[in-house]
Scaffold this active site. Structure first.
Site: not given
Ligand SMILES: NC(=O)c1ccc[n+]([C@@H]2O[C@H](COP(=O)([O-])OP(=O)(O)OC[C@H]3O[C@@H](n4cnc5c(N)ncnc54)[C@H](OP(=O)(O)O)[C@@H]3O)[C@@H](O)[C@H]2O)c1
Length: 340
Positions: A48, A112, A141, A181
């Site tokens: 986690d 990323y 975010y 996207w």
């Protein structure tokens, strides 16, 4: 092709991938299945990323020479009410991985990031050198992903600063791959459009957010190429060529699906463009999501096996054709700009 990968990983020190079950994680599984390289894929159940101790234990257990962090808190709207959790996963977790790389393994960290670190400060595509933010204009975010980037850069730069300001090459390296996207094996905008096209006659889709859709499979392949090269540390914008809006992308997806010989039962007859202001969402989204990929293309061209650089349309076309013959995995994702 995998010479460097062999050098940077051995049986005792494998490539460690976090985010096994995500779109990019699944694409990485496909990539590595063709390579004879020791690799371990972990999901949330095995480690986690919100738990720092678990990350440290995992790193000490596997002692990876390469870490690919494809895990993230990606619920853009949910993050608005789960700020602490989003920062733990997207900022603190990558910081721990960076510390391990520079202080223990001296290997490579691939991480990323996203177009959401930019908040409409430009009308043209963003360069890697453009200043991200401003913070108060970003979604939670976006803020958490930016904090992850900064933590990685700071950790590597501190460790690599030899004192005279000269950057030491061929020591540990990091690649922050910003993309946008993403579509792959999982729930995403394209899957949602295909599903709704079979259920609805009309959809309203946002047409004033401009960016480009990126194939998770291609992104995973590019990630492996980066690792297997001498490309220098840094941020890279890994997106295909071209640009579109969510509205244009939806139209392209439906046109492609309609032309596919397999075909799907399309009830949809009308796609209407709507403005972001007319579509209520919890988190802020950038209107300009264009990421300039020139730096990445230049880095790729230094690798002997450069292929023709893709346009988004050809990759979306292939994905749609594959998707209409393969039922998508069940799942939901928030904030993908479709109202019925
Ligand atoms: N999707 C996009 O459009 C997009 C755009 C730009 C950048 N990116 C970035 O690209 C990367 C990959 O995105 P993606 O589309 O593959 O995301 P995804 O499909 O949402 O997958 C994210 C993965 O992270 C895992 N995860 C979440 N919380 C975790 C935790 N506490 N501990 C361990 N694992 C956890 C999830 O595990 P579970 O399966 O257990 O939930 C999931 O497998 C992310 O860094 C993302 O920010 C994505």
């Amino acid at each position: 092709m995998v010479d460097n990968l062999y050098q940077v990983s051995d049986k005792a020190k494998p490539v460690l991938v976090f985010g096994r079950n995500g779109q990019v994680g699944r694409a990485l599984q496909r990539c590595f299945s063709n390579l004879d390289v020791p690799v371990v894929f972990l999901g949330r159940a095995e480690c986690d990323l919100a738990n720092e101790d678990e990350i440290i234990k995992t790193l000490n257990l596997y002692q990876p020479q390469v870490i690919i962090n494809a895990a993230a808190y990606t619920g853009v709207d949910n993050a608005e009410s789960e700020r602490e959790l989003a920062f733990a996963i997207n900022a603190k977790g990558p910081a721990v991985m960076a510390h391990y790389m520079v202080n223990v393994a001296h290997g490579i960290l691939v991480h990323y990031s996203t177009d959401y670190v930019f908040a409409d400060t430009k009308q043209t595509s963003y360069l890697e050198t453009d200043i991200a933010g401003p913070l108060d204009q970003l979604s939670v975010y976006g803020q958490s992903k930016l904090a992850g980037e900064e933590a990685i850069k700071k950790t590597f730069n501190l460790a690599h600063d030899s004192g005279d300001g000269k950057y030491q090459e061929n020591f540990s390296r990091y690649f922050i791959l910003r993309t946008s996207w993403v579509y792959g094996d999982g729930e995403n905008f394209i899957q949602k459009i295909l599903r709704l096209a079979g259920e609805q006659t009309q959809l309203k889709i946002v047409n004033d957010q401009i960016g480009v859709s990126t194939s998770a499979q291609w992104l995973a392949e590019m990630s492996v190429k980066m690792i297997d090269s001498n490309i220098e540390s840094g941020i890279y914008h890994v997106v295909p060529d071209g640009e579109t809006s969510w509205y244009e992308l939806a139209r392209f997806v439906i046109e492609t699906a309609s032309r596919s010989s397999e075909g799907i039962d399309i009830k949809l007859t009308n796609i209407l463009p709507v403005a972001t202001v007319d579509y209520s969402m919890l988190a802020k989204r950038p209107h300009n999501s264009r990421l300039n990929n020139v730096k990445f293309k230049k880095a790729l061209s230094k690798i002997a096996f450069v292929e023709q650089y893709p346009q988004w349309q050809e990759q979306v076309k292939a994905y749609v054709k594959e998707s209409v013959t393969t039922p998508p995995r069940a799942g939901e994702v928030d904030g993908i700009y479709v109202c019925q």
